[in-house]
Design a protein around this motif. Structure first.
Motif, PDB file in Angstrom:
ATOM      1  N   HIS A  20       9.510  -2.456   4.589  1.00  0.00           N
ATOM      2  CA  HIS A  20       7.874  -1.465   3.820  1.00  0.00           C
ATOM      3  C   HIS A  20       6.929  -2.924   4.981  1.00  0.00           C
ATOM      4  CE1 HIS A  20       4.802  -0.845   1.567  1.00  0.00           C
ATOM      5  NE2 HIS A  20       4.426  -1.554   1.530  1.00  0.00           N
ATOM      6  N   HIS A  36      -0.573  -5.665  -4.088  1.00  0.00           N
ATOM      7  CA  HIS A  36       0.036  -6.591  -5.404  1.00  0.00           C
ATOM      8  C   HIS A  36       0.030  -7.873  -5.230  1.00  0.00           C
ATOM      9  CE1 HIS A  36       2.935  -3.105  -5.201  1.00  0.00           C
ATOM     10  NE2 HIS A  36       2.386  -2.787  -4.470  1.00  0.00           N
ATOM     11  N   HIS A  38       1.346  -7.412   0.456  1.00  0.00           N
ATOM     12  CA  HIS A  38      -0.091  -5.585   0.876  1.00  0.00           C
ATOM     13  C   HIS A  38      -1.065  -6.208  -0.545  1.00  0.00           C
ATOM     14  CE1 HIS A  38       2.114  -2.612   3.074  1.00  0.00           C
ATOM     15  NE2 HIS A  38       1.493  -2.979   3.626  1.00  0.00           N
ATOM     16  N   HIS A  51       5.954  -8.758  -1.567  1.00  0.00           N
ATOM     17  CA  HIS A  51       5.447  -8.381  -0.583  1.00  0.00           C
ATOM     18  C   HIS A  51       3.974  -8.150  -0.605  1.00  0.00           C
ATOM     19  CE1 HIS A  51       4.770  -4.313  -1.391  1.00  0.00           C
ATOM     20  NE2 HIS A  51       3.937  -4.399  -0.752  1.00  0.00           N
ATOM     21  N   ASP A  77       7.812  -1.991  -2.688  1.00  0.00           N
ATOM     22  CA  ASP A  77       7.683  -1.522  -2.003  1.00  0.00           C
ATOM     23  C   ASP A  77       8.434  -0.266  -1.491  1.00  0.00           C
ATOM     24  OD1 ASP A  77       5.174  -1.183  -3.519  1.00  0.00           O
ATOM     25  OD2 ASP A  77       3.796  -1.128  -1.612  1.00  0.00           O
ATOM     26  N   MET A  96       0.506  -1.071   0.030  1.00  0.00           N
ATOM     27  CA  MET A  96       0.076  -0.353  -0.028  1.00  0.00           C
ATOM     28  C   MET A  96       0.902   0.711   0.162  1.00  0.00           C
ATOM     29  SD  MET A  96      -2.950   1.181   2.934  1.00  0.00           S
ATOM     30  CE  MET A  96      -3.865  -0.771   2.679  1.00  0.00           C
TER      31      MET A  96
HETATM   32 ZN   LIG Z   1       3.468  -2.211  -0.202  1.00  0.00          ZN
END
Ligand SMILES: [Zn+2]
Length: 302
Positions: free
Chosen positions: A192, A106, A103, A101, A211, A1
């Motif tokens: 992150h 993604h 999030h 990752h 990110d 994010m």
């Molecule tokens: Zn992220």
């Protein structure tokens, strides 16, 4: 994010943010037409496409990396557009999704793919179960003012959500994902999120950086972000030999020098030797914003 727009405060969604799209730097690349207008696809190198979700505020970038035997889809977007269809139009190779990752922006398209690699961590194991529609999560991606392109057919902002997905390869530090003639080397870079990784591709000299870095305000204040971890990870990120970082938002193919500048900037903030900053509140947390020519850093003000 990553609420990652250049605004005065850096902390609010600017009105008409979409007027900045397409960002001028994308004109460096050949645009590839596909049937899925939700995405803008560009050939960023001879063997790598950027799939830019530029109809939505996050401007998530996923990458399709072609090997000789296998293609890797590095991240799968928010899950609003049909990224699988885009991938099929770009390559006939079998595809493995490799997430930087877990999030939601993604992993949104993950559930439509069979092969999925994610870093092995309790955070990612939890996220792979899928996140029901709640709170600040998926609903926000389609709230008023957060997208400007027509929604793909069948997407209703009131009910849209992402599905759970099944991880077929739990990645660890140093793993190499063989695509035939090239590999993606897994470098764990918590900061992150605790499960963040970079993927080093030596043949085209690229680092898919996730990110931890993008050329915009970088947020290092959320409950999942930790400044010491961020610095340790950034030192790892500048170590390997590559020419360009390939971030997960906004713009791509950023010279390694900019990544090195981020490291030096955050080391200066940590040492109390950084210059002036602005203060603000983001998600209820007091923050400082430090501005630099190609990026900004937003850290906790405590
Ligand atoms: Zn992220």
């Amino acid at each position: 994010m990553a609420y990652s727009k250049n605004t005065d405060s850096g902390l609010v969604v600017p009105k008409k943010w979409y007027e900045a799209i397409p960002r001028p730097s994308w004109s460096r690349f050949e645009k590839i037409e596909t049937s899925q207008l939700w995405f803008s696809v560009y050939e960023t190198t001879p063997e790598t496409y950027a799939i830019n979700e530029d109809g939505q505020f996050e401007e998530v970038i996923s990458y399709l990396v072609l090997g000789e035997d296998t293609a890797a889809l590095i991240d799968s977007g928010i899950g609003i557009g049909d990224i699988k269809r885009v991938v099929k139009e770009l390559t006939d190779l079998p595809v493995i999704v490799v997430n930087t990752h877990a999030h939601l922006d993604h992993t949104g398209g993950n559930s439509t793919f069979e092969e999925i690699a994610l870093y092995d961590h309790p955070f990612s194991r939890e996220r792979a179960k899928g996140k029901p529609r709640e709170g600040i999560d998926v609903g926000n991606y389609l709230s008023e003012g957060m997208y400007w392109k027509p929604l793909p057919r069948g997407i209703d902002p009131a009910t849209w959500h992402t599905e759970p997905f099944k991880v077929t390869k739990w990645m660890r530090e140093g793993d190499k994902i063989d695509l035939g003639g090239k590999e993606l080397e897994v470098i764990h870079i918590p900061g992150h999120t605790p499960d963040s990784v970079c993927l080093l591709e030596r043949r085209e000299r690229l680092l898919f950086i996730g990110d931890i870095f993008y050329p915009a305000p970088i947020y290092i204040y959320s409950k999942e972000s930790n400044m010491d971890e961020f610095i340790t990870s950034f030192r790892k990120v500048v170590k390997p030999d590559y020419d360009y970082a390939m971030p997960g938002h906004n713009e791509t193919k950023v010279e390694k020098k900019v990544v090195e500048d981020v490291l030096h900037a955050i080391e200066a903030i940590k040492a109390g030797k950084a210059g002036s900053y602005k203060t603000g509140v983001a998600n209820g947390i007091k923050v400082r914003r430090y501005d630099y020519p190609r990026f900004a850093l937003i850290v906790r003000d405590d």
